[in-house]
Design an enzyme around this catalytic site. Structure first.
Site, PDB file in Angstrom:
ATOM      1  N   LYS A   1       0.823  -1.210   0.000  1.00 18.21           N
ATOM      2  CA  LYS A   1       0.000   0.000   0.000  1.00 18.21           C
ATOM      3  C   LYS A   1       0.864   1.270   0.000  1.00 18.21           C
ATOM      4  O   LYS A   1       2.078   1.201   0.149  1.00 18.21           O
ATOM      5  CB  LYS A   1      -0.930  -0.012   1.225  1.00 18.21           C
TER       6      LYS A   1
HETATM    7  C1  LIG Z   1      -9.701  -2.545  -1.698  1.00 17.98           C
HETATM    8  C2  LIG Z   1      -9.152  -3.311  -0.532  1.00 17.98           C
HETATM    9  N1  LIG Z   1      -9.946  -3.552   0.524  1.00 17.98           N
HETATM   10  C3  LIG Z   1      -9.497  -4.202   1.601  1.00 17.98           C
HETATM   11  C4  LIG Z   1      -8.203  -4.664   1.675  1.00 17.98           C
HETATM   12  C5  LIG Z   1      -7.780  -5.458   2.872  1.00 17.98           C
HETATM   13  O1  LIG Z   1      -6.698  -4.922   3.534  1.00 17.98           O
HETATM   14  P1  LIG Z   1      -5.653  -5.879   4.332  1.00 17.98           P
HETATM   15  O2  LIG Z   1      -4.879  -6.637   3.331  1.00 17.98           O
HETATM   16  O3  LIG Z   1      -4.831  -4.894   5.099  1.00 17.98           O
HETATM   17  O4  LIG Z   1      -6.454  -6.748   5.224  1.00 17.98           O
HETATM   18  C6  LIG Z   1      -7.333  -4.415   0.604  1.00 17.98           C
HETATM   19  C7  LIG Z   1      -5.914  -4.783   0.628  1.00 17.98           C
HETATM   20  O5  LIG Z   1      -5.403  -5.805   0.582  1.00 17.98           O
HETATM   21  C8  LIG Z   1      -7.821  -3.748  -0.534  1.00 17.98           C
HETATM   22  O6  LIG Z   1      -7.037  -3.519  -1.587  1.00 17.98           O
END
Ligand SMILES: Cc1ncc(COP(=O)(O)O)c(C=O)c1O
Length: 362
Positions: free
Chosen positions: A180
């Site tokens: 990210k």
């Molecule tokens: C659009 C979106 N929503 C939710 C997530 C979930 O985040 P995480 O991987 O930190 O749990 C991500 C990332 O992986 C994402 O790109």
């Protein structure tokens, strides 16, 4: 190999982590509180609640907003599965609205017809770092008394007509996964101006405790550690610079590729600050061949995403279906190139030369 994404960690993050390790507070403690305060101030919300991931931020935000069994939430199928999974975690039903073919974000035009008496919320995703078209979404939500939970996992620092992403809905969720725009290793954040949502998210993040060993609700352990928060504080200080470099890299790629036949470069909507979490080309007919060609030349790529969420095996098995032809087509044609701030000028030239070579237009 030029990776499609890479975290940028330097001495500052390392020193901050070492300080935490020596402090005795290595789980949730003062650095988490400091990160929350700084993140809220950056987004411009009253509250920020740190979590163990973007996924748990979404899960908690829906729970704290009172969304649960029997409720429907309208979202995009063209996202990472976690967006819709969050609805499933709380027992709600995700309902999929198709996307805009140029921005790949949920198309507000398709939302109203999906609203039923069970609809409780809309979850727009600011995909690839470009804000969703929030004004019509917020208007629809106001007209139908719905909540808006922004999935801002990919859009730290993005802006929509002068408003910060993460400050427009009833709550918003960010991710700090290593790919990210800023990272904490694993981590997430809920931002909100709603005191009740913030308070409930804090309670549910720590086992539903309203006081020590008094469990008023079925909560979870979704806490962030001070180790992660120390990285996050250092990263937050660099967010503007990281985003500036992403935007500059994206401009270079677009200037160098926009004349190519057979490829569309990303469309940036009027009035938004797109922070280019991903730089995604559209390559009708030859996406997979271009991907293999670039990978052979040592250039990492990504497909975000190869199928709409309702086509995932889990969703199929659960009986989900939807008619989202724009998402289906995008899933066949999108290809993300490296755009991250660690790219050198030589990397960027190599990426451009390779894409142009593939199309025989160098
Ligand atoms: C659009 C979106 N929503 C939710 C997530 C979930 O985040 P995480 O991987 O930190 O749990 C991500 C990332 O992986 C994402 O790109």
């Amino acid at each position: 190999m030029i990776p499609v994404a890479t975290p940028i960690i330097d001495e500052e993050e390392i020193e901050e982590v070492v300080k935490v390790l020596k402090s005795g507070f290595i789980a949730q403690g003062p650095r988490v509180a400091e990160f929350e305060e700084k993140f809220a101030s950056c987004v411009g919300t009253e509250h920020a609640v740190a979590t163990s991931s973007g996924t748990t931020a979404l899960h908690l935000a829906l729970l704290a907003a009172g969304i649960g069994k029997g409720d429907q939430v309208i979202t995009t199928p063209f996202s990472f599965a976690a967006t819709a999974n969050a609805a499933l975690y709380v027992g709600a039903e995700p309902v999929f609205a198709d996307i805009d073919p140029e921005t790949y974000n949920i198309d507000p035009e398709g939302i109203e017809e999906l609203i039923t008496p069970s609809t409780r919320a809309i979850i727009p995703v600011h995909l690839y770092g470009q804000p969703a078209d929030m004004d019509p979404i917020l208007d629809l939500a106001a007209d139908h008394d719905l909540l808006v939970i922004e999935d801002a996992a990919q859009a730290h620092g993005a802006e929509y007509h002068g408003r910060m992403v993460g400050s427009m809905g009833d709550a918003a969720c960010f991710s700090f996964y290593p790919t990210k725009n800023i990272t904490t290793g694993e981590g997430g954040m809920i931002t909100t101006d709603n005191e009740e949502i913030a308070e409930m998210a804090r309670i549910l993040r720590a086992h539903g405790e309203t006081e020590r060993y008094n469990h008023a609700y079925l909560g979870y352990n979704f806490r962030m550690t001070d180790i992660a928060a120390a990285i996050g504080i250092a990263q937050l200080g660099k967010l503007e610079d990281f985003n500036r470099r992403r935007i500059k890299n994206a401009e270079y790629l677009t200037d160098s590729l926009r004349d190519l036949e057979g490829v569309s470069t990303p469309h940036v909507a009027a009035g938004v600050k797109h922070v280019f979490h991903q730089y995604t080309l559209r390559v009708p007919g030859s996406r997979d061949r271009l991907m293999k060609f670039l990978n052979k030349r040592g250039i990492g790529t990504g497909i975000h995403y190869p199928k709409p969420i309702y086509r995932q095996e889990l969703y199929r098995r659960m009986g989900f279906n939807a008619s989202c032809p724009v998402s289906e087509k995008a899933a066949e044609e999108v290809l993300s190139l490296p755009v991250h701030p660690a790219l050198t000028d030589e990397d960027l030239e190599r990426i451009v030369d390779s894409v142009r070579d593939f199309f025989g237009q160098n």
